[in-house]
Design a protein around this motif. Structure first.
Motif, PDB file in Angstrom:
ATOM      1  N   ARG A   1      -7.484   2.880  -6.005  1.00  0.00           N
ATOM      2  CA  ARG A   1      -6.758   1.889  -5.193  1.00  0.00           C
ATOM      3  C   ARG A   1      -6.081   2.551  -3.992  1.00  0.00           C
ATOM      4  NH1 ARG A   1      -2.533  -0.653  -8.547  1.00  0.00           N
ATOM      5  NH2 ARG A   1      -2.577   1.380  -9.526  1.00  0.00           N
TER       6      ARG A   1
ATOM      7  N   GLN B   1      -6.839   1.764  -0.016  1.00  0.00           N
ATOM      8  CA  GLN B   1      -5.793   1.453   0.963  1.00  0.00           C
ATOM      9  C   GLN B   1      -5.835   2.436   2.131  1.00  0.00           C
ATOM     10  OE1 GLN B   1      -1.838   1.321  -0.708  1.00  0.00           O
ATOM     11  NE2 GLN B   1      -0.879   1.010   1.268  1.00  0.00           N
TER      12      GLN B   1
ATOM     13  N   ARG C   1      -5.884  -6.789   0.045  1.00  0.00           N
ATOM     14  CA  ARG C   1      -5.212  -6.343  -1.163  1.00  0.00           C
ATOM     15  C   ARG C   1      -6.224  -5.690  -2.094  1.00  0.00           C
ATOM     16  NH1 ARG C   1      -1.784  -7.252   1.795  1.00  0.00           N
ATOM     17  NH2 ARG C   1       0.114  -8.462   1.566  1.00  0.00           N
TER      18      ARG C   1
ATOM     19  N   PHE D   1      -2.718  -4.008   4.633  1.00  0.00           N
ATOM     20  CA  PHE D   1      -3.535  -3.734   3.456  1.00  0.00           C
ATOM     21  C   PHE D   1      -2.640  -3.024   2.449  1.00  0.00           C
ATOM     22  CE2 PHE D   1      -6.574  -2.337   0.490  1.00  0.00           C
ATOM     23  CZ  PHE D   1      -7.683  -3.116   0.672  1.00  0.00           C
ATOM     24  N   LYS D   2      -2.515  -3.600   1.240  1.00  0.00           N
ATOM     25  CA  LYS D   2      -1.612  -3.050   0.226  1.00  0.00           C
ATOM     26  C   LYS D   2      -2.235  -3.125  -1.156  1.00  0.00           C
ATOM     27  CE  LYS D   2       2.768  -4.253   2.411  1.00  0.00           C
ATOM     28  NZ  LYS D   2       4.015  -4.997   2.277  1.00  0.00           N
TER      29      LYS D   2
END
Length: 92
Positions: free
Chosen positions: A18, A22, A34, A88-89
């Motif tokens: 992840r 990101q 996301r 973007f997180k």
């Protein structure tokens, strides 16, 4: 704005996947969305961009596995409709 939903399978949890997704979005630029882990061991990514080439490049890099320890064995990519994002997180 083009929007996609991706579900990545393989070694994608517990390997910095992840965080790498990101970072990749930030590195490519103009990619918003996301990323989160799912209970079944997969990872979901919502991504959007006005730049189709950048979004295609982002998808290509996700297929390769953006982190050194990850291995994407399958990536389901579909057109999606979701709220617009301005960044973007990682999500929970």
């Amino acid at each position: 704005m083009k929007k996609v939903k991706m579900i990545a399978s393989g070694r994608v949890q517990g390997v910095g996947f992840r965080w790498s997704v990101q970072f990749l979005a930030s590195d490519i630029g103009e990619i918003y969305g996301r990323v989160w882990n799912n209970d079944d061991g997969t990872v979901t990514i919502l991504a959007q961009s006005d730049n189709s080439e950048k979004l295609s490049h982002f998808i290509h890099e996700i297929r390769k596995g953006p982190s050194r320890m990850s291995k994407v064995t399958y990536l389901d990519v579909s057109i999606a409709n979701f709220q617009d994002f301005s960044d973007f997180k990682m999500s929970n």
